[in-house]
Structures are given as structure tokens and as C-alpha cells.
Scaffold this motif. Structure first.
Motif, short mmCIF file in Angstrom:
data_model
loop_
_atom_site.label_atom_id
_atom_site.label_comp_id
_atom_site.label_asym_id
_atom_site.label_seq_id
_atom_site.Cartn_x
_atom_site.Cartn_y
_atom_site.Cartn_z
N TYR A 51 -45.34 56.24 -36.51
CA TYR A 51 -45.13 56.77 -35.16
C TYR A 51 -43.78 56.27 -34.65
O TYR A 51 -43.49 55.09 -34.74
N GLY A 55 -44.45 60.64 -38.49
CA GLY A 55 -45.75 61.03 -37.93
C GLY A 55 -46.80 61.07 -39.02
O GLY A 55 -46.51 61.08 -40.21
N CYS A 56 -48.03 61.08 -38.59
CA CYS A 56 -49.17 61.12 -39.49
C CYS A 56 -49.89 62.43 -39.19
O CYS A 56 -50.16 62.73 -38.03
N TYR A 57 -50.19 63.23 -40.21
CA TYR A 57 -50.73 64.56 -39.93
C TYR A 57 -51.70 65.04 -40.99
O TYR A 57 -51.72 64.55 -42.11
N ARG A 66 -51.22 66.59 -35.74
CA ARG A 66 -50.64 65.25 -35.76
C ARG A 66 -51.60 64.26 -35.11
O ARG A 66 -52.15 64.54 -34.05
N GLU A 113 -50.28 71.82 -33.70
CA GLU A 113 -49.03 72.55 -33.89
C GLU A 113 -48.79 73.57 -32.77
O GLU A 113 -49.65 74.38 -32.46
#
Length: 137
Positions: A51, A55-57, A66, A113
Motif C-alpha cells: 500500500y 496495491g494488493c488485488y 483492490r 475497478e
């Protein structure tokens, strides 16, 4: 720390280069979540480390989802399965989590998104079929 540094209370220690390790360059793909091969703790740490970028998604309905803030839950569920945990199980409010290889990752703050950042409760109000779905690996 800076006042102590300027006052000479902190003494620099040279790095031991023989113990240094190499870290590869981080790219956007490193933030992708693999529910079947990762534990809840690994994903939680990844979300914190990546972060704000990359990002983590994950994906849901073919769009990026996300994960900006999450917590570890002491439950077990099938990897990728989105579950609803009711307040009767010891929480103040309903929690939505995702099963992993080991444990459940409780989702708190997400961004779908094309949308804005929002608390998971708000997202679920607009996407009632989210709980019970399965996220891809």
C-alpha cells in the motif's frame, strides 16, 4: 530520532555487507492475490507492504478488486470463498472474509475497478451477491 541524532546520542553502525540480501524490483503483478496458495497472514502482510503501490488485488466479475485494509480472522473456509461471519460469532457487526490456504482474511476497505475507495459494508450493500461468491486464483 532526529533530535537524538543531532545531539550525538545515536552512533551510526556500518552495514555488514556479507549479511545484506538482494530484493527484486517490485512490479504491479506482485500485488495479485493467490487464495489457494497463500495464507491469510501472507495476504494481510502483502496488503500492508504494497500500500499504496502496487496495491494488493484480486478479481471479481472480471474486474479488479483492490484490498486496501484487511484483518486476520481465526476461521477456516475454502480458498477464494467469500463468507459472511455474523455478529453472533463474537464480532460487533457482520464481517465479510475470504478463505485462504490457512485462515480467513477479513475485508475492511476495498476499491472496485472504476469506483472509489469504500468500506466493505458499503460495497456489499450495492453488491448483495458478493458474499457466497468465489474469487479466482
Amino acid at each position: 530520532v532526529l533530535p537524538d541524532w543531532f545531539d550525538g546520542k545515536i552512533k551510526p553502525v556500518p552495514q555488514n555487507n556479507s549479511q545484506a540480501t538482494y530484493s527484486k524490483m517490485i512490479n504491479k503483478g506482485d500485488g495479485e492475490i493467490y487464495w489457494r496458495s497463500s495464507t491469510a497472514k501472507e495476504i494481510w502482510l502483502k496488503a500492508r507492504a504494497f500500500y499504496p503501490w502496487p496495491g494488493c488485488y484480486t478479481r471479481w466479475r472480471g474486474k479488479l478488486l483492490r484490498i486496501l485494509k484487511a484483518k486476520l480472522l481465526d476461521f477456516q473456509e475454502a480458498p477464494g470463498k467469500v463468507v459472511e461471519i455474523s455478529p453472533e460469532e463474537g464480532f460487533r457487526k457482520k464481517i465479510i472474509g475470504v478463505g485462504t490456504k490457512e485462515g480467513v482474511l477479513g475485508l475492511e476497505l476495498i476499491q472496485y475497478e472504476g469506483g472509489r475507495v469504500m468500506a466493505l459494508e458499503e460495497f456489499v450493500r450495492g453488491h448483495r451477491d458478493f458474499a457466497g461468491s468465489v474469487l479466482p486464483d
